[in-house]
Design a protein around this motif. Structure first.
Motif, PDB file in Angstrom:
ATOM      1  N   THR A   3     -13.339  -4.892  -5.141  1.00  0.00           N
ATOM      2  CA  THR A   3     -12.118  -4.089  -5.169  1.00  0.00           C
ATOM      3  C   THR A   3     -12.009  -3.333  -6.487  1.00  0.00           C
ATOM      4  O   THR A   3     -12.353  -3.854  -7.554  1.00  0.00           O
ATOM      5  N   LEU A  56      -7.542   5.744   1.955  1.00  0.00           N
ATOM      6  CA  LEU A  56      -8.015   4.605   1.188  1.00  0.00           C
ATOM      7  C   LEU A  56      -9.298   4.070   1.823  1.00  0.00           C
ATOM      8  O   LEU A  56      -9.546   4.267   3.011  1.00  0.00           O
ATOM      9  N   ARG A  57     -10.090   3.377   1.035  1.00  0.00           N
ATOM     10  CA  ARG A  57     -11.238   2.671   1.586  1.00  0.00           C
ATOM     11  C   ARG A  57     -10.838   1.200   1.676  1.00  0.00           C
ATOM     12  O   ARG A  57     -10.535   0.565   0.662  1.00  0.00           O
ATOM     13  N   VAL A  58     -10.825   0.669   2.894  1.00  0.00           N
ATOM     14  CA  VAL A  58     -10.280  -0.649   3.180  1.00  0.00           C
ATOM     15  C   VAL A  58     -11.368  -1.571   3.710  1.00  0.00           C
ATOM     16  O   VAL A  58     -12.144  -1.197   4.594  1.00  0.00           O
ATOM     17  N   CYS A  66      -7.650   6.363   6.782  1.00  0.00           N
ATOM     18  CA  CYS A  66      -8.358   5.505   5.838  1.00  0.00           C
ATOM     19  C   CYS A  66      -9.774   5.231   6.350  1.00  0.00           C
ATOM     20  O   CYS A  66     -10.056   5.321   7.542  1.00  0.00           O
ATOM     21  N   GLY A 125      -6.554  -2.105  -7.488  1.00  0.00           N
ATOM     22  CA  GLY A 125      -6.513  -2.194  -6.037  1.00  0.00           C
ATOM     23  C   GLY A 125      -5.851  -3.472  -5.558  1.00  0.00           C
ATOM     24  O   GLY A 125      -5.593  -4.408  -6.325  1.00  0.00           O
ATOM     25  N   TRP A 172      -5.409   1.422  10.195  1.00  0.00           N
ATOM     26  CA  TRP A 172      -5.987   2.132   9.057  1.00  0.00           C
ATOM     27  C   TRP A 172      -6.558   3.487   9.477  1.00  0.00           C
ATOM     28  O   TRP A 172      -6.396   4.481   8.747  1.00  0.00           O
ATOM     29  N   ALA A 176      -0.729   4.682   1.985  1.00  0.00           N
ATOM     30  CA  ALA A 176      -1.819   4.160   2.816  1.00  0.00           C
ATOM     31  C   ALA A 176      -2.534   5.273   3.561  1.00  0.00           C
ATOM     32  O   ALA A 176      -2.604   5.297   4.784  1.00  0.00           O
ATOM     33  N   VAL A 231       0.878  -1.171   0.000  1.00  0.00           N
ATOM     34  CA  VAL A 231       0.000   0.000   0.000  1.00  0.00           C
ATOM     35  C   VAL A 231       0.915   1.220   0.000  1.00  0.00           C
ATOM     36  O   VAL A 231       1.326   1.717   1.041  1.00  0.00           O
ATOM     37  N   ASP A 241     -10.490   0.213  -2.170  1.00  0.00           N
ATOM     38  CA  ASP A 241      -9.128   0.284  -2.707  1.00  0.00           C
ATOM     39  C   ASP A 241      -8.307  -0.929  -2.291  1.00  0.00           C
ATOM     40  O   ASP A 241      -7.372  -1.319  -2.990  1.00  0.00           O
TER      41      ASP A 241
END
Length: 310
Positions: free
Chosen positions: A205, A117-119, A138, A209, A133, A114, A111, A180
């Protein structure tokens, strides 16, 4: 950043959008209703989904295992440092060593930026990954089949405010290309259909991603398909499987994922096949790693991949 939950989630049956219906959520397509826990966690592992009875029985099995083995009650000291309990608390636990190494590598190498991001994490349990995160700004979403307040998603409140959804990894209740990064830790081997779970991870994803499966159990190609160490969990109804590394590679490849790294989850060299053996540019792992994981009796693997661009 925080995306309204209703913009992300979809009906796991027909993938239509959901709407508020009192304290529950209702599908605008098929009309099914999904209740919420007292903490507001949507219960999307609907009993009508294929495999749901086995998954719901597994959730009960985890509770029984935790109570029997004495780790059901939460421990703030332990939960605050997961997964780095060996380093922080002086433990000598090989499983947590592998979890910690694999997760740190995901953060450090796969990443690049990092932040924001959408995790999505599958099999998140208490959602200890959330703290890493969230501190990177994130947007983190945790899913698991277990919504329990001590060892499941309910315990996630200990780490902060983020979306938690009870869900089945083989029927993810999310829109296409919503995240992501999608990953799991020691979760894929519980799938009733490994290929379907990996395909679902890829579906939700974004192109380009990251999709990763960390610290998954493997067996050698000519080794028995039953791991004796899983017998106790199977008796409790926990779905346990042990695949070859080639089965994982096939599942990721069929899902349109490009494997960028494949290694022992503890980061140790694949003795005696490591060292100077060359890399395979097409898929990333060394010849030594593949030889090692194909020959061992039982071991583990972490797979890091990217979804191919549209």
């Amino acid at each position: 950043m925080t995306t309204p939950l209703l913009e992300l989630i979809r009906c796991p049956f027909c993938r239509a959008e959901l709407v508020e219906s009192g304290e529950a959520l209702r599908c605008g397509g098929c009309g099914r209703t999904f209740e919420r826990t007292a903490e507001g966690i949507p219960l999307m592992l609907h009993e009508g989904l294929p495999g749901a009875p086995q998954k719901l029985r597994e959730a009960e099995g985890w509770l029984e295992k935790a109570r029997t083995e004495g780790w059901y009650e939460p421990d703030d000291t332990v939960d605050a440092v997961l997964p780095f309990v060996n380093e922080e608390l002086g433990w000598d636990d090989l499983n947590w060593l592998a979890n910690a190494h694999s997760f740190q590598k995901l953060l450090d190498r796969y990443v690049e930026d990092a932040r924001e991001l959408r995790v999505l994490e599958l099999g998140a349990a208490k959602a200890w990954g959330s703290r890493f995160w969230l501190e990177r700004d994130c947007e983190y979403v945790a899913t698991d089949i277990l919504a329990d307040s001590n060892i499941g998603l309910g315990r996630g409140a200990f780490y902060g405010d983020f979306a938690r959804i009870q869900a089945d990894g083989e029927h993810l209740p999310f829109a296409d290309a919503a995240f992501d990064l999608t990953y799991c830790v020691a979760t894929l081997h519980h799938a009733l259909d490994l290929t379907q779970m990996v395909r679902e991870m890829a579906r939700v994803t974004k192109p380009g991603g990251v999709v990763a499966g960390l610290n998954e159990g493997v067996r050698g190609v000519l080794r028995p398909s039953e791991n004796p160490e899983q017998a106790g969990e199977k008796e409790l109804g926990i779905n346990e499987h042990v695949h070859t590394v080639w089965t994982y590679i096939a599942a990721f490849t069929r899902a349109g994922l490009w494997i960028r790294g494949l290694e022992r989850p503890d980061g140790l060299p694949p003795q005696p096949y490591g060292g100077r053996l060359s890399r395979i540019p097409a898929i990333g792992p060394t010849v030594g790693t593949l030889t090692h994981l194909s020959a061992i009796r039982f071991g583990g693997v972490s797979i890091y991949a990217r979804k191919r661009a549209a």
